[in-house]
Motif scaffolding. Structure first.
Motif, PDB file in Angstrom:
ATOM      1  N   PRO A  26     -13.681  18.676   9.333  1.00  0.00           N
ATOM      2  CA  PRO A  26     -14.826  18.054   8.668  1.00  0.00           C
ATOM      3  C   PRO A  26     -15.812  17.425   9.649  1.00  0.00           C
ATOM      4  N   PHE A  27     -15.617  17.636  10.941  1.00  0.00           N
ATOM      5  CA  PHE A  27     -16.550  17.063  11.923  1.00  0.00           C
ATOM      6  C   PHE A  27     -16.693  18.020  13.099  1.00  0.00           C
ATOM      7  N   ARG A  28     -17.698  17.745  13.910  1.00  0.00           N
ATOM      8  CA  ARG A  28     -17.861  18.529  15.129  1.00  0.00           C
ATOM      9  C   ARG A  28     -17.035  17.908  16.251  1.00  0.00           C
ATOM     10  N   LEU A  29     -16.420  18.740  17.066  1.00  0.00           N
ATOM     11  CA  LEU A  29     -15.666  18.197  18.195  1.00  0.00           C
ATOM     12  C   LEU A  29     -16.622  17.547  19.183  1.00  0.00           C
ATOM     13  N   THR A  30     -16.165  16.509  19.833  1.00  0.00           N
ATOM     14  CA  THR A  30     -16.977  15.945  20.907  1.00  0.00           C
ATOM     15  C   THR A  30     -16.905  16.896  22.102  1.00  0.00           C
ATOM     16  N   ASP A  31     -17.876  16.723  23.010  1.00  0.00           N
ATOM     17  CA  ASP A  31     -17.858  17.567  24.216  1.00  0.00           C
ATOM     18  C   ASP A  31     -16.553  17.372  24.976  1.00  0.00           C
ATOM     19  N   ALA A  32     -16.111  16.114  25.006  1.00  0.00           N
ATOM     20  CA  ALA A  32     -14.873  15.822  25.749  1.00  0.00           C
ATOM     21  C   ALA A  32     -13.687  16.544  25.109  1.00  0.00           C
ATOM     22  N   GLN A  33     -13.637  16.562  23.794  1.00  0.00           N
ATOM     23  CA  GLN A  33     -12.552  17.279  23.112  1.00  0.00           C
ATOM     24  C   GLN A  33     -12.637  18.770  23.414  1.00  0.00           C
ATOM     25  N   GLN A  34     -13.856  19.315  23.356  1.00  0.00           N
ATOM     26  CA  GLN A  34     -14.025  20.739  23.632  1.00  0.00           C
ATOM     27  C   GLN A  34     -13.548  21.092  25.033  1.00  0.00           C
TER      28      GLN A  34
ATOM     29  N   GLY B 210      -7.051   9.156  26.778  1.00  0.00           N
ATOM     30  CA  GLY B 210      -8.284   8.907  26.058  1.00  0.00           C
ATOM     31  C   GLY B 210      -8.174   7.591  25.362  1.00  0.00           C
ATOM     32  N   ASP B 211      -9.311   6.979  25.145  1.00  0.00           N
ATOM     33  CA  ASP B 211      -9.314   5.689  24.498  1.00  0.00           C
ATOM     34  C   ASP B 211      -8.858   5.842  23.048  1.00  0.00           C
ATOM     35  N   VAL B 212      -8.468   4.734  22.470  1.00  0.00           N
ATOM     36  CA  VAL B 212      -8.086   4.715  21.066  1.00  0.00           C
ATOM     37  C   VAL B 212      -9.218   5.296  20.222  1.00  0.00           C
ATOM     38  N   GLY B 213      -8.882   6.221  19.349  1.00  0.00           N
ATOM     39  CA  GLY B 213      -9.896   6.780  18.465  1.00  0.00           C
ATOM     40  C   GLY B 213     -10.691   7.923  19.069  1.00  0.00           C
ATOM     41  N   ALA B 214     -10.362   8.319  20.296  1.00  0.00           N
ATOM     42  CA  ALA B 214     -11.116   9.385  20.950  1.00  0.00           C
ATOM     43  C   ALA B 214     -10.806  10.745  20.329  1.00  0.00           C
ATOM     44  N   GLY B 215      -9.736  10.817  19.541  1.00  0.00           N
ATOM     45  CA  GLY B 215      -9.419  12.059  18.858  1.00  0.00           C
ATOM     46  C   GLY B 215      -8.443  12.944  19.611  1.00  0.00           C
ATOM     47  N   LYS B 216      -7.367  12.354  20.073  1.00  0.00           N
ATOM     48  CA  LYS B 216      -6.387  13.130  20.828  1.00  0.00           C
ATOM     49  C   LYS B 216      -5.580  14.064  19.927  1.00  0.00           C
ATOM     50  N   THR B 217      -5.363  13.623  18.675  1.00  0.00           N
ATOM     51  CA  THR B 217      -4.510  14.411  17.791  1.00  0.00           C
ATOM     52  C   THR B 217      -5.042  15.833  17.585  1.00  0.00           C
ATOM     53  N   VAL B 218      -6.334  15.953  17.387  1.00  0.00           N
ATOM     54  CA  VAL B 218      -6.939  17.267  17.170  1.00  0.00           C
ATOM     55  C   VAL B 218      -6.675  18.186  18.365  1.00  0.00           C
ATOM     56  N   VAL B 219      -6.798  17.608  19.547  1.00  0.00           N
ATOM     57  CA  VAL B 219      -6.566  18.389  20.764  1.00  0.00           C
ATOM     58  C   VAL B 219      -5.106  18.871  20.800  1.00  0.00           C
TER      59      VAL B 219
ATOM     60  N   GLY C 275     -21.190   8.173  16.030  1.00  0.00           N
ATOM     61  CA  GLY C 275     -21.258   7.403  14.799  1.00  0.00           C
ATOM     62  C   GLY C 275     -20.245   6.284  14.695  1.00  0.00           C
ATOM     63  N   ARG C 276     -19.417   6.159  15.730  1.00  0.00           N
ATOM     64  CA  ARG C 276     -18.479   5.040  15.695  1.00  0.00           C
ATOM     65  C   ARG C 276     -19.248   3.741  15.895  1.00  0.00           C
ATOM     66  N   VAL C 277     -18.848   2.731  15.132  1.00  0.00           N
ATOM     67  CA  VAL C 277     -19.516   1.445  15.307  1.00  0.00           C
ATOM     68  C   VAL C 277     -18.642   0.543  16.162  1.00  0.00           C
TER      69      VAL C 277
ATOM     70  N   VAL D 188      -1.759   4.824  13.410  1.00  0.00           N
ATOM     71  CA  VAL D 188      -2.032   4.928  11.978  1.00  0.00           C
ATOM     72  C   VAL D 188      -3.527   5.114  11.743  1.00  0.00           C
ATOM     73  N   ASP D 189      -3.855   5.986  10.849  1.00  0.00           N
ATOM     74  CA  ASP D 189      -5.240   6.406  10.717  1.00  0.00           C
ATOM     75  C   ASP D 189      -5.703   6.364   9.257  1.00  0.00           C
ATOM     76  N   VAL D 190      -6.310   5.244   8.863  1.00  0.00           N
ATOM     77  CA  VAL D 190      -6.867   5.132   7.517  1.00  0.00           C
ATOM     78  C   VAL D 190      -8.334   4.732   7.659  1.00  0.00           C
TER      79      VAL D 190
ATOM     80  N   GLY E 131     -12.497   0.743  12.478  1.00  0.00           N
ATOM     81  CA  GLY E 131     -13.651   1.355  13.127  1.00  0.00           C
ATOM     82  C   GLY E 131     -13.484   2.848  13.236  1.00  0.00           C
ATOM     83  N   ARG E 132     -12.745   3.443  12.301  1.00  0.00           N
ATOM     84  CA  ARG E 132     -12.472   4.883  12.366  1.00  0.00           C
ATOM     85  C   ARG E 132     -13.502   5.682  11.583  1.00  0.00           C
ATOM     86  N   ALA E 133     -14.378   4.997  10.891  1.00  0.00           N
ATOM     87  CA  ALA E 133     -15.424   5.710  10.160  1.00  0.00           C
ATOM     88  C   ALA E 133     -16.736   4.986  10.425  1.00  0.00           C
TER      89      ALA E 133
HETATM   90  P1  ADP Z   1      -6.459   8.849  19.006  1.00  0.00           P
HETATM   91  O1  ADP Z   1      -7.081   9.453  20.210  1.00  0.00           O
HETATM   92  O2  ADP Z   1      -6.531   7.361  19.032  1.00  0.00           O
HETATM   93  O3  ADP Z   1      -5.073   9.357  18.739  1.00  0.00           O
HETATM   94  P2  ADP Z   1      -7.038  10.195  16.556  1.00  0.00           P
HETATM   95  O4  ADP Z   1      -6.649  11.526  17.019  1.00  0.00           O
HETATM   96  O5  ADP Z   1      -6.098   9.461  15.680  1.00  0.00           O
HETATM   97  O6  ADP Z   1      -7.395   9.278  17.798  1.00  0.00           O
HETATM   98  O7  ADP Z   1      -8.471  10.301  15.886  1.00  0.00           O
HETATM   99  C1  ADP Z   1      -9.114   9.177  15.347  1.00  0.00           C
HETATM  100  C2  ADP Z   1      -9.909   9.548  14.102  1.00  0.00           C
HETATM  101  O8  ADP Z   1     -11.087  10.215  14.487  1.00  0.00           O
HETATM  102  C3  ADP Z   1      -9.172  10.468  13.158  1.00  0.00           C
HETATM  103  O9  ADP Z   1      -9.468  10.063  11.860  1.00  0.00           O
HETATM  104  C4  ADP Z   1      -9.772  11.823  13.447  1.00  0.00           C
HETATM  105  O10 ADP Z   1      -9.732  12.662  12.329  1.00  0.00           O
HETATM  106  C5  ADP Z   1     -11.186  11.468  13.799  1.00  0.00           C
HETATM  107  N1  ADP Z   1     -11.844  12.381  14.701  1.00  0.00           N
HETATM  108  C6  ADP Z   1     -11.265  13.090  15.711  1.00  0.00           C
HETATM  109  N2  ADP Z   1     -12.186  13.801  16.384  1.00  0.00           N
HETATM  110  C7  ADP Z   1     -13.379  13.553  15.784  1.00  0.00           C
HETATM  111  C8  ADP Z   1     -14.725  14.007  15.999  1.00  0.00           C
HETATM  112  N3  ADP Z   1     -15.020  14.869  16.980  1.00  0.00           N
HETATM  113  N4  ADP Z   1     -15.691  13.522  15.194  1.00  0.00           N
HETATM  114  C9  ADP Z   1     -15.399  12.645  14.213  1.00  0.00           C
HETATM  115  N5  ADP Z   1     -14.164  12.199  13.941  1.00  0.00           N
HETATM  116  C10 ADP Z   1     -13.161  12.632  14.707  1.00  0.00           C
END
Ligand code: ADP
Ligand code: MG
Length: 714
Positions: A267-275, A297-306, A466-468, A572-574, A601-603
């Motif tokens: 549901p989102f675009r990957l960041t350049d760093a994730q790519q 990566g910092d907290v919330g950087a999106g490591k899980t997707v990677v 868009g993170r605040v 935990v991710d809510v 600050g996850r949304a």
């Molecule tokens: P962490 O690196 O702390 O493990 P997470 O993988 O839990 O971070 O990701 C934090 C939140 O950001 C999750 O809700 C995830 O779905 C979301 N997220 C991950 N990558 C992106 C992105 N490129 N754009 C927006 N949201 C993202």
């Protein structure tokens, strides 16, 4: 040790027992053994704790009450007696040209002999006034003896063994004298010390123990500290290359359909760093040797997707993926995320008419029912399970994988090298699965280089757009705390949710639980600050099923506030949760607090974090201030290292590795990098160190055995 023989190596020095030195009877030998000093090498590596710079020496006439100084004085008289409590009391009077000073020593009977009349001694301590006269109580005493230099080394001394610094200094001096004839060998390539502006090994050992000047002692320390770092970096780089060369891995297809579909379905675009991280990992996976990579990566950087991309690549190639999490709650959450994102995926299956079957993901934790566990285990063994998420249970005895291709370890609790090795050994016979290690919060570069120096590194240095910023404040007193609860109610009124985290209490799970339970009752009970809100409670003693139920209620917004112990600490991710309250925040470490704060600050919603409570110590105060001032995990990691020193960062992984005596990851950052550079340079030219036998030999001698074993086992 006759001249003409080659210079003494560390191994030679290690083979010479201290009993071969002058003035060392069995009793002294035993005392030294208690300090782990058995060989001449041990003795020479027993480094001074500090130095007395005699140019800064005080005169007795100038002494001031309570000011720490050292003086050099002559013993006028000394005597010992027993106190009524049967302690030994040694009293002495010393003098210099300017005055007299009384000394009192408790329980150091051996001093009576040392303080013989006419002897010159160095005293280090704080004068006090006692019955009108100046006095020093239990000063550190060093007999100058023949050490009349400007700088005097002071050794760590042990009350238990009764060994005094001057006695150690004597033995060290004797050892150094005995090394003079042959000299002490330098294992570094001949041009290197000069290039790095460092003294040679022999000069460094002499300089750290018997410096002429303070500057000489610090150059000597640098050289010996560099040696420590170099040995470690050589080992790490060597291990990394050894793994690359000598372990057979799987070559996973890159850019398979599964990964593409997953990424485009997000549901989102990957960041350049994730790519960047994903494509580097894809390259690693495509190579025939196993990946061995750290994802920071910092907290919330999106490591899980990677991580999920890496697991899917394994599945695409017909293998299995495993994700190991530090806690059940987190494993459970990862599993849910996967089911949500990958629930309708199918994987190639030749044996079926459709040539596909649904992707199968399983959760495996210790608290799973026996039947469920058996089913998951069977699925893994026959290859029907594609991705497994779990805790330590993943490496439990007897669990068989049909073809484990990629392992991801979410490393909050720092699984040791051994555990990683165990998991990797679960791969198909004679091939090693690819490994991705994720850190929960960033660690400083030099620390990473030392602790994870055998891994390649990818860093997510960018947060999703868009993170605040999370407004962080410290609520020190009751008044501020009242405002915190008002803020929680306001957030809930706007449809948001909040966490309230209660601290760990002295490693006692029972107390821990009761603190969370009490806070829960106080807040949500009648007349409580959060009365009327939907509040849930989560702690370690709650059965897993109920834990999961509570978590899902919170996720589904059936609860407004979750009161918990640190079970929610990691991951935990809510997204709808916007307020994080940490009770008694002074008890937490920086990384932990940053991690907790990262739960909000996850949304796009404005989010805040409240650190509640007084700071009990100056360090606690510094930690809380750092959190308020910065939300940059990389910066906080540096602050943390400054505050805590390296001990905790090294953690499990370094346990038992005792070669870092002088080096400090904090003070000696440039040297860590320099050691890494030189290690790479040396190994580029001479991969197995066959042309640097002295270095190789020293590593074998000084680095932990388990490390060497690992190298052999791979
Ligand atoms: P962490 O690196 O702390 O493990 P997470 O993988 O839990 O971070 O990701 C934090 C939140 O950001 C999750 O809700 C995830 O779905 C979301 N997220 C991950 N990558 C992106 C992105 N490129 N754009 C927006 N949201 C993202
Ligand atoms: Mg995470």
């Amino acid at each position: 040790m006759p001249a003409g023989d080659p210079p003494l190596s560390f191994r030679d020095l290690d083979a010479i027992g201290v009993e071969r030195l002058k003035n060392l009877g069995p009793k002294r030998v035993a005392a030294l053994a208690e300090l782990e000093i058995r060989s001449v090498l041990d003795l020479l590596q027993h480094y001074p704790r500090r130095y007395l710079d005699r140019t800064r020496q005080a005169r007795i006439a100038d002494l001031a009450i309570d000011e720490e100084v050292f003086v050099v004085a002559c013993v006028e008289r000394s005597a010992s007696r027993r106190t009524r409590r049967r302690r030994t009391l040694v009293e002495a009077v010393v003098s210099d040209d300017t005055g007299r000073l009384k000394l009192v020593f408790f329980n150091q009977p051996w001093l009576e002999q040392s303080l013989s009349v006419g002897r010159t001694v160095v005293l280090h301590g704080r004068p006090s006034r006692y019955q009108g006269a100046l006095q020093m109580t239990n000063p550190v005493v060093d007999l100058v003896g023949d050490r009349t230099g400007r700088v005097i080394a002071v050794y760590p001394q042990s009350e238990k063994t009764g060994l005094r610094t001057w006695q150690i200094a004597d033995h060290v001096a004797n050892a150094l004298d005995r090394c003079e004839a042959r000299g002490i060998a330098d294992p570094l390539p001949a041009e290197l010390p000069a290039r790095l502006k460092l003294p040679d090994r022999h000069a460094a050992l002499a300089g750290i123990h018997r410096p002429e000047t303070m500057a000489e002692s610090s150059r000597a320390r640098q050289r010996l500290m560099f040696d420590e770092l170099l040995r470690l970096q050589l080992r790490l780089v060597q291990r990394k290359r050894w793994l690359e060369r000598n372990t057979a891995g799987l070559s996973h297809p890159s850019g398979g359909e599964l990964v593409d579909r997953f990424v485009s379905g997000l549901p989102f675009r990957l960041t350049d760093a994730q790519q960047r991280a994903i494509s580097v990992i894809a390259e690693d996976l495509a190579k025939p040797h196993p990946m061995h990579r750290l994802l920071q990566g910092d907290v919330g950087a999106g490591k899980t997707v990677v991580a999920l991309c890496a697991l899917l690549a394994a599945v695409q190639g017909g293998h299995q993926g495993a994700l190991m999490a530090p806690t059940e709650v987190l494993a459970e959450q990862h599993h849910q995320t996967m089911v949500k994102l990958l629930g309708d995926f199918s994987v190639p299956d030749e044996s079926r008419l459709t040539a596909t079957r649904p992707l199968r993901m399983e959760l495996l934790t210790a608290s799973l029912g026996a039947a469920e566990r058996r089913s998951a285990a069977q699925g893994l063994e026959c290859g029907q399970v594609d991705i497994v998420v779990g805790t330590h249970a993943l490496i439990s005895e007897g669990l068989q994988y049909r073809s484990l291709g990629v392992v991801v370890i979410d490393e909050q609790h720092r699984f040791g090298v051994e555990q990683r090795a165990v998991l990797r050994a679960r791969g198909p016979r004679s091939v090693t699965p690819d490994l991705l290690v994720m850190t929960a919060t960033p660690i400083p570069r030099t620390a990473a280089m030392t602790v994870y120096g055998d891994l390649d590194m990818s860093t997510l240095d960018e947060l999703p757009a868009g993170r605040v910023r999370i407004a962080t404040s410290w609520a020190r007193g009751p008044l501020e705390e009242a405002q915190v609860w008002a803020a929680v109610r306001a957030a809930v009124a706007e449809g948001r949710q909040a966490y309230v985290v209660c601290p760990l209490i002295e490693d006692s799970e029972a107390l821990d639980v009761s603190s969370a339970a009490q806070t829960f009752k106080r807040l949500s009970g009648e007349g409580g600050e959060l009365a009327g809100l939907r509040v849930g409670l989560l702690h370690g003693r709650i059965p897993s099923v109920q834990k999961e139920a509570t978590m899902s209620l919170f996720r589904d917004h059936q609860l407004d506030v979750l009161v918990s112990t640190t079970v929610i600490e990691v991951g935990v991710d809510v997204a709808n949760a916007t307020v994080m309250v940490v009770m008694d925040a002074g008890r937490f470490g920086i990384a932990q607090l940053h991690q907790l704060r990262g739960r909000v600050g996850r949304a796009q919603f404005a989010s805040s974090c409240y650190l509640v409570g007084e700071a009990a110590t100056p360090e606690a105060e510094a930690r809380l201030r750092a959190l308020v001032d910065s939300d940059d995990g990389f910066h906080l990691a540096e602050v943390d290292l400054d505050l805590r020193g390296e001990g905790t960062i090294m953690g499990e992984r370094q346990k038992g590795r005792n070669d870092l005596r002088l080096a400090s990851l904090r003070r000696d950052k440039e040297w860590v990098e320099k050691a890494r550079e030189i290690a790479v340079e040396i190994l580029d030219d001479d991969p197995d160190l066959s042309r640097h036998p002295a270095l190789a030999d020293e590593m074998e001698l000084l680095l932990d055995e388990r490390e060497s074993e690992f190298l052999l086992k791979g």
